[in-house]
Design an enzyme around this catalytic site. Structure first.
Site, PDB file in Angstrom:
ATOM      1  N   ASP A  58       4.302  -6.616  17.524  1.00 25.56           N
ATOM      2  CA  ASP A  58       2.880  -6.878  17.286  1.00 25.56           C
ATOM      3  C   ASP A  58       2.136  -5.546  17.368  1.00 25.56           C
ATOM      4  OD1 ASP A  58       0.207  -7.590  17.351  1.00 25.56           O
ATOM      5  OD2 ASP A  58       0.446  -9.146  18.883  1.00 25.56           O
ATOM      6  N   TYR A 143     -12.562  -6.318   6.896  1.00 24.98           N
ATOM      7  CA  TYR A 143     -11.254  -5.786   6.484  1.00 24.98           C
ATOM      8  C   TYR A 143     -11.409  -4.371   5.915  1.00 24.98           C
ATOM      9  CZ  TYR A 143      -7.325  -5.162   3.239  1.00 24.98           C
ATOM     10  OH  TYR A 143      -6.270  -4.655   2.539  1.00 24.98           O
ATOM     11  N   SER A 173      -1.900  -4.697  -5.891  1.00 27.33           N
ATOM     12  CA  SER A 173      -0.472  -4.495  -6.161  1.00 27.33           C
ATOM     13  C   SER A 173       0.266  -5.823  -6.090  1.00 27.33           C
ATOM     14  CB  SER A 173       0.122  -3.477  -5.182  1.00 27.33           C
ATOM     15  OG  SER A 173       1.370  -3.022  -5.662  1.00 27.33           O
TER      16      SER A 173
HETATM   17  P1  NAI Z   1       0.723  -9.006   3.450  1.00 29.17           P
HETATM   18  O1  NAI Z   1      -0.351  -9.775   4.157  1.00 29.17           O
HETATM   19  O2  NAI Z   1       1.644  -9.755   2.578  1.00 29.17           O
HETATM   20  O3  NAI Z   1       1.575  -8.187   4.528  1.00 29.17           O
HETATM   21  C1  NAI Z   1       1.014  -7.693   5.716  1.00 29.17           C
HETATM   22  C2  NAI Z   1       2.030  -7.909   6.819  1.00 29.17           C
HETATM   23  O4  NAI Z   1       1.458  -7.429   8.054  1.00 29.17           O
HETATM   24  C3  NAI Z   1       2.407  -9.374   7.028  1.00 29.17           C
HETATM   25  O5  NAI Z   1       3.794  -9.568   6.887  1.00 29.17           O
HETATM   26  C4  NAI Z   1       1.933  -9.692   8.432  1.00 29.17           C
HETATM   27  O6  NAI Z   1       2.796 -10.558   9.147  1.00 29.17           O
HETATM   28  C5  NAI Z   1       1.901  -8.310   9.063  1.00 29.17           C
HETATM   29  N1  NAI Z   1       0.990  -8.296  10.216  1.00 29.17           N
HETATM   30  C6  NAI Z   1      -0.214  -8.903  10.338  1.00 29.17           C
HETATM   31  N2  NAI Z   1      -0.694  -8.750  11.585  1.00 29.17           N
HETATM   32  C7  NAI Z   1       0.238  -8.045  12.267  1.00 29.17           C
HETATM   33  C8  NAI Z   1       0.333  -7.597  13.595  1.00 29.17           C
HETATM   34  N3  NAI Z   1      -0.639  -7.838  14.520  1.00 29.17           N
HETATM   35  N4  NAI Z   1       1.422  -6.909  13.978  1.00 29.17           N
HETATM   36  C9  NAI Z   1       2.411  -6.653  13.073  1.00 29.17           C
HETATM   37  N5  NAI Z   1       2.393  -7.065  11.810  1.00 29.17           N
HETATM   38  C10 NAI Z   1       1.303  -7.754  11.400  1.00 29.17           C
HETATM   39  O7  NAI Z   1      -0.021  -7.857   2.644  1.00 29.17           O
HETATM   40  P2  NAI Z   1       0.542  -6.955   1.453  1.00 29.17           P
HETATM   41  O8  NAI Z   1      -0.059  -7.421   0.192  1.00 29.17           O
HETATM   42  O9  NAI Z   1       2.000  -6.815   1.566  1.00 29.17           O
HETATM   43  O10 NAI Z   1      -0.160  -5.566   1.801  1.00 29.17           O
HETATM   44  C11 NAI Z   1       0.498  -4.615   2.625  1.00 29.17           C
HETATM   45  C12 NAI Z   1      -0.533  -3.595   3.095  1.00 29.17           C
HETATM   46  O11 NAI Z   1      -1.163  -3.003   1.971  1.00 29.17           O
HETATM   47  C13 NAI Z   1      -1.638  -4.207   3.961  1.00 29.17           C
HETATM   48  O12 NAI Z   1      -1.991  -3.279   4.970  1.00 29.17           O
HETATM   49  C14 NAI Z   1      -2.791  -4.370   2.997  1.00 29.17           C
HETATM   50  O13 NAI Z   1      -4.040  -4.299   3.659  1.00 29.17           O
HETATM   51  C15 NAI Z   1      -2.577  -3.180   2.067  1.00 29.17           C
HETATM   52  N6  NAI Z   1      -3.110  -3.435   0.735  1.00 29.17           N
HETATM   53  C16 NAI Z   1      -2.465  -4.297  -0.126  1.00 29.17           C
HETATM   54  C17 NAI Z   1      -2.971  -4.535  -1.383  1.00 29.17           C
HETATM   55  C18 NAI Z   1      -2.260  -5.393  -2.376  1.00 29.17           C
HETATM   56  O14 NAI Z   1      -2.768  -5.494  -3.514  1.00 29.17           O
HETATM   57  N7  NAI Z   1      -1.131  -6.003  -2.069  1.00 29.17           N
HETATM   58  C19 NAI Z   1      -4.248  -3.909  -1.808  1.00 29.17           C
HETATM   59  C20 NAI Z   1      -4.828  -3.038  -0.827  1.00 29.17           C
HETATM   60  C21 NAI Z   1      -4.262  -2.801   0.393  1.00 29.17           C
HETATM   61  C1  15L Z   2      -6.512  -5.882  -0.820  1.00 25.10           C
HETATM   62  O1  15L Z   2      -6.834  -4.994  -0.033  1.00 25.10           O
HETATM   63  C2  15L Z   2      -5.707  -7.041  -0.395  1.00 25.10           C
HETATM   64  O2  15L Z   2      -4.785  -6.699   0.617  1.00 25.10           O
HETATM   65  C3  15L Z   2      -4.994  -7.715  -1.551  1.00 25.10           C
HETATM   66  O3  15L Z   2      -4.544  -8.988  -1.108  1.00 25.10           O
HETATM   67  C4  15L Z   2      -5.913  -7.872  -2.747  1.00 25.10           C
HETATM   68  O4  15L Z   2      -6.978  -8.709  -2.422  1.00 25.10           O
HETATM   69  C5  15L Z   2      -6.440  -6.518  -3.153  1.00 25.10           C
HETATM   70  O5  15L Z   2      -7.034  -5.840  -2.060  1.00 25.10           O
HETATM   71  C6  15L Z   2      -7.462  -6.578  -4.277  1.00 25.10           C
HETATM   72  O6  15L Z   2      -8.556  -6.053  -4.110  1.00 25.10           O
HETATM   73  O7  15L Z   2      -7.141  -7.137  -5.335  1.00 25.10           O
END
Ligand code: NAI
Ligand code: 15L
Length: 272
Positions: A58, A143, A173
């Protein structure tokens, strides 16, 4: 142990390994390290071989994060709450979490972090404005504020302790752009991987902020600092245009059509 002799890093830490991007990067980053330590608060699929280590942790637990970081050469910090939520949920995972990561990096001598920042750091800019990564931030959510704080944390730890970071303000992404806004913000998994590889290997990055976007046609972001790292995106959202534009057109004043951060600008308030 089966090693990759040419891998530039011995051990990389990937937080958020159970998440959408974490599952992708678990596979695509294999060539870049002999061992990848995969961590999340949620269940992670077991290690497939001795080039993977799985650690449930965590991010809000300072002691656990300090143990997590021991023995790694660089950190890919992708863990945390990834959408808008009440502040109290963001606080532990994202704000305390990023502090714990940097403090552990300092204590264990880790010299490079890749921080998964977000376009929601600048989400209140309108879609007809073009900005670069040094334009004043305009967070659109708790956020987005937490990612803005993470970028400041990265800046502070470079100035004070010399720990280098590339903060990637990821657009959207996903396998494909899901709506009209994402035609501008989309980042393919291939381009994300290339950008991370450049961010890990470019020399003297200090604290560099870049946008994570593919070579899309209608862009809001001047991404010159990513170009300086050697990033050359190979994909474009254009190939999905027909499919995306078959969706109903939102109203002209819908936040999804007005703001770079889309619907995030209108989320909340919580708890009234
Ligand atoms: P996701 O929500 O699928 O993955 C985030 C992971 O962080 C989850 O597996 C969750 O269990 C873990 N997590 C949450 N709270 C936690 C804690 N207290 N301790 C440890 N782990 C914890 O998000 P995704 O899409 O994979 O994004 C990955 C990263 O990239 C995130 O930081 C997100 O903010 C950032 N991001 C993603 C975007 C996208 O388009 N996918 C866009 C902008 C930023
Ligand atoms: C983010 O930062 C989020 O993690 C992702 O789930 C999408 O919402 C993305 O931005 C977005 O702006 O499309």
């Amino acid at each position: 142990m089966t090693t990759t002799p040419t891998a530039p890093f011995n051990r990389l830490l990937l937080t958020g390994a159970a998440g959408g991007l974490g599952k992708v990067l678990r596979e695509t980053l294999r060539p870049y390290a002999n061992v990848i330590r995969l961590s999340d608060i949620a269940d992670i699929a077991p290690a497939i071989d001795d080039r993977e280590e799985v650690v449930i942790c965590d991010l809000s637990d300072k002691h656990a994060v300090h143990q997590l970081v021991e023995g790694v050469d660089a950190i890919l910090h992708f863990g945390g709450v990834s959408v808008e939520r009440p502040f109290e949920e963001i606080l532990g995972a994202n704000i305390c979490g990023v502090f714990h990561i940097y403090e552990a990096a300092r204590r264990h001598g880790v010299k490079r972090v890749i921080f998964a920042s977000s376009n929601h750091v600048i989400g209140f800019y309108k879609q007809d404005e073009v900005i670069d990564a040094r334009s004043p931030r305009r967070p659109d959510s708790y956020y987005g504020l937490s990612k803005s704080y993470g970028e400041d944390m990265a800046s502070f730890y470079f100035d004070r302790y010399g720990i280098e970071t590339v903060s990637i303000r990821i657009g959207s992404s996903f396998p494909e752009p899901q709506n009209r806004r994402m035609m501008s913000t989309w980042l393919s998994f291939g381009d994300l991987t290339q950008l991370i590889e450049r961010a890990l290997s470019a020399p003297n990055v200090g604290h560099t902020v870049v946008y994570g976007a593919s070579d899309n046609k209608n862009v809001w972001w001047d991404n010159r600092y990513a170009t300086s790292l050697g990033y050359q995106p190979q994909d474009s959202s254009e190939v999905f245009r027909e499919k995306v534009e078959a969706q109903p057109m939102p109203a002209a004043d819908d936040p999804a059509m007005v703001y770079q951060g889309g619907a995030f600008v209108a989320s909340g308030p919580f708890g009234d």
